[in-house]
Design an enzyme around this catalytic site. Structure first.
Site, PDB file in Angstrom:
ATOM      1  N   VAL A  71      -0.732 -11.885   3.627  1.00 53.43           N
ATOM      2  CA  VAL A  71      -0.268 -10.513   3.893  1.00 53.43           C
ATOM      3  C   VAL A  71      -0.833 -10.091   5.246  1.00 53.43           C
ATOM      4  O   VAL A  71      -2.049  -9.932   5.397  1.00 53.43           O
ATOM      5  CB  VAL A  71      -0.732  -9.551   2.785  1.00 53.43           C
TER       6      VAL A  71
ATOM      7  N   VAL B 213      -0.121  -7.761   9.090  1.00 52.37           N
ATOM      8  CA  VAL B 213       0.620  -6.836   9.941  1.00 52.37           C
ATOM      9  C   VAL B 213       0.132  -7.057  11.366  1.00 52.37           C
ATOM     10  O   VAL B 213      -1.084  -7.147  11.610  1.00 52.37           O
ATOM     11  CB  VAL B 213       0.399  -5.365   9.519  1.00 52.37           C
TER      12      VAL B 213
ATOM     13  N   ARG C 123       2.139   2.174  10.692  1.00 52.72           N
ATOM     14  CA  ARG C 123       3.562   2.504  10.706  1.00 52.72           C
ATOM     15  C   ARG C 123       4.205   2.343   9.327  1.00 52.72           C
ATOM     16  O   ARG C 123       5.428   2.404   9.213  1.00 52.72           O
ATOM     17  CB  ARG C 123       4.298   1.638  11.733  1.00 52.72           C
ATOM     18  N   GLY C 124       3.394   2.080   8.311  1.00 52.89           N
ATOM     19  CA  GLY C 124       3.941   1.941   6.965  1.00 52.89           C
ATOM     20  C   GLY C 124       4.469   0.568   6.640  1.00 52.89           C
ATOM     21  O   GLY C 124       5.162   0.391   5.625  1.00 52.89           O
ATOM     22  N   ILE C 125       4.153  -0.429   7.483  1.00 54.29           N
ATOM     23  CA  ILE C 125       4.692  -1.771   7.261  1.00 54.29           C
ATOM     24  C   ILE C 125       4.124  -2.388   5.990  1.00 54.29           C
ATOM     25  O   ILE C 125       4.868  -2.961   5.177  1.00 54.29           O
ATOM     26  CB  ILE C 125       4.417  -2.668   8.492  1.00 54.29           C
TER      27      ILE C 125
ATOM     28  N   ARG D 252       2.897  -0.930   3.330  1.00 57.44           N
ATOM     29  CA  ARG D 252       3.450  -0.240   2.158  1.00 57.44           C
ATOM     30  C   ARG D 252       4.887  -0.690   1.894  1.00 57.44           C
ATOM     31  O   ARG D 252       5.280  -0.910   0.744  1.00 57.44           O
ATOM     32  CB  ARG D 252       3.376   1.272   2.360  1.00 57.44           C
TER      33      ARG D 252
ATOM     34  N   SER E  16      -8.699 -10.371   1.806  1.00 59.56           N
ATOM     35  CA  SER E  16      -9.609 -10.540   2.942  1.00 59.56           C
ATOM     36  C   SER E  16     -10.419  -9.281   3.210  1.00 59.56           C
ATOM     37  O   SER E  16     -11.480  -9.346   3.835  1.00 59.56           O
ATOM     38  CB  SER E  16      -8.820 -10.930   4.200  1.00 59.56           C
ATOM     39  N   GLU E  17      -9.948  -8.114   2.755  1.00 57.35           N
ATOM     40  CA  GLU E  17     -10.665  -6.852   2.913  1.00 57.35           C
ATOM     41  C   GLU E  17     -10.665  -6.101   1.588  1.00 57.35           C
ATOM     42  O   GLU E  17      -9.699  -6.184   0.819  1.00 57.35           O
ATOM     43  CB  GLU E  17     -10.028  -5.990   4.006  1.00 57.35           C
TER      44      GLU E  17
ATOM     45  N   TYR F 209      -6.510  -2.353  -0.884  1.00 55.17           N
ATOM     46  CA  TYR F 209      -5.505  -2.620  -1.911  1.00 55.17           C
ATOM     47  C   TYR F 209      -5.646  -1.781  -3.179  1.00 55.17           C
ATOM     48  O   TYR F 209      -4.774  -1.822  -4.034  1.00 55.17           O
ATOM     49  CB  TYR F 209      -5.507  -4.108  -2.228  1.00 55.17           C
TER      50      TYR F 209
ATOM     51  N   PHE G 283      -5.717 -18.891  -2.525  1.00 54.59           N
ATOM     52  CA  PHE G 283      -4.403 -18.790  -1.908  1.00 54.59           C
ATOM     53  C   PHE G 283      -4.309 -17.553  -1.043  1.00 54.59           C
ATOM     54  O   PHE G 283      -3.290 -17.183  -0.562  1.00 54.59           O
ATOM     55  CB  PHE G 283      -3.300 -18.778  -2.991  1.00 54.59           C
TER      56      PHE G 283
END
Length: 402
Positions: free
Chosen positions: A85, A87, A94-96, A98, A121-122, A126, A402
């Site tokens: 995942v 961006v 920019r809402g990507i 979401r 990773s963070e 989430y 993964f």
């Protein structure tokens, strides 16, 4: 899905694989080796991925694989295992993310998948999408040849050093037996074994090639490396034991390796290793981190798939900030088997769907989450019942990253 902020989310194309790799490398700060480039598309098909596109540039990406995941009690469910995942740093806020997760979750709901899981990773992102950390490991360091086993620790033997060719046959079979017993562990695709264990490129990633120790009921995969100061470290990449005897036998061999200054590994929080040796302080915990995050997509389907440690009759109110999976549910457990349905009855306990994800595999206890005000329960007896019921016989463990 078109956006009003200048990007579109759509399915990826096979010819976009290299561009996706470049964005992933930039976002995660690592190069993908030959094994990853060869085998990743065999595990996570590019055509299943979602990309966010601004003009002719890919600025966001996520992919998933439908996985078979073990639940407490030894049953299993199908889950969407989300990976990669990202961006683009040029397109923050920019809402990507979401928009991508909206599409991913809609796909999971349409497929009737009870869970969505991933390795994060963070840790701050989430929860707002309904995910909670659901499996944990301890990082340990043991001084080479220092740990002595207690006189009462079994010495069952049965461990062999096997070749790569033999490991290819025996190790995946043992893993599949192991993962069927362990909450949160997943079935592992053959291509993933090649990508991260058996591919020639993996054997040349630094230090020694991988070594394989095999017991009839377990295995260990390790690598040795010398530092510039002349110190040798043995890193256990994976140790899976189906029985206590296999666990003791494998650790006896690992801790007896010659010319090793430090042994590094990851173990589950309740691993018996410290109690097998005369000085448990030698099994030094150097860190702890979550290995899996879980979101419940269908509360009744997820809660009736697993078994429980005690009888229970409770109404839980679950808040879902991102989708429509929340609501009030009557959960009734008898002899470990659950029934769950929506209800209009007043709730006995209230918490977020991310908390339910943390409870689901038994890695985190209801009493601890209640102490942190993540679960609200008026009756202490109901809290004890929740705490005991959601526990599991074995620690939750991530089967493969993964």
């Amino acid at each position: 899905m078109a956006s009003t902020t200048g990007f579109t989310v759509r399915s990826a194309r096979a010819d976009e694989r290299d561009e996706i790799f470049r964005l992933s490398e930039l976002s995660f700060g690592m190069r993908m080796g030959p094994a990853e480039r060869e085998y990743v598309p065999k595990v996570f098909r590019t055509e299943r991925a979602l990309v966010a596109v601004d003009g002719d540039r890919i600025v966001g990406h996520a992919n998933d694989l439908v996985m078979t995941v073990t639940v407490p009690g030894g049953g299993s469910v199908q889950a969407s295992g989300v990976t990669s995942v990202v961006v683009a740093p040029t397109h923050r806020r920019r809402g990507i993310l979401r928009a991508i997760y909206t599409e991913l979750h809609a796909r999971s709901e349409a497929a009737g998948l009870p869970l969505t899981i991933f390795t994060a990773s963070e840790g701050t992102i989430y929860g707002r999408f309904g995910y909670g950390p659901s499996a944990v490991v301890d990082e340990i360091s043991v001084r080479g040849r220092a740990a002595q086993f207690r006189s009462t620790t079994p010495d069952p033997g049965g461990v062999e050093v096997v070749s790569l060719a033999e490991a290819k046959i025996r190790v995946p079979q043992i893993y599949d037996r192991w993962r069927r017993l362990v909450p949160a562990a997943q079935a592992k695709p053959e291509a993933r074994w090649q990508q991260r264990v058996f591919a020639p490129a993996v054997q040349q990633e630094g230090g020694s090639p991988l070594f394989f120790l095999v017991h009839p009921d377990g295995y260990a995969i390790l690598r040795r490396a010398w530092s510039s100061e002349g110190k040798n470290t043995a890193t256990v990449h994976e140790l899976r034991a189906i029985t206590p005897e296999a666990h003791a036998a494998l650790w006896r061999v690992v801790l007896s390796l010659d010319l090793v200054d430090t042994i590094e590994a990851e173990i589950s929080p309740h691993d018996p290793l410290p109690w097998l040796v005369t000085d448990p302080r030698l099994v030094r915990v150097t860190g702890r981190h979550d290995t899996l995050w879980t979101r419940v997509m269908d509360v009744p389907a997820a809660l009736t798939a697993r078994t429980y440690q005690r009888d229970l009759d409770v109404v839980v109110s679950i808040e879902d900030p991102f989708r429509a999976a929340g609501g009030s549910f009557a959960l009734r457990v008898r002899d470990g088997v659950a029934e769950c349905e929506r209800t209009d009855r007043a709730p006995d306990a209230e918490f977020g769907i991310d908390v339910l994800g943390s409870l689901y595999f038994g890695a985190h206890r209801a009493r601890v989450l209640a102490a942190a005000n993540r679960i609200q329960v008026k009756d202490p007896a109901q809290l004890r019942a929740l705490d005991e019921a959601f526990a599991a016989d074995r620690d939750a463990e991530l089967g493969w990253f993964f």
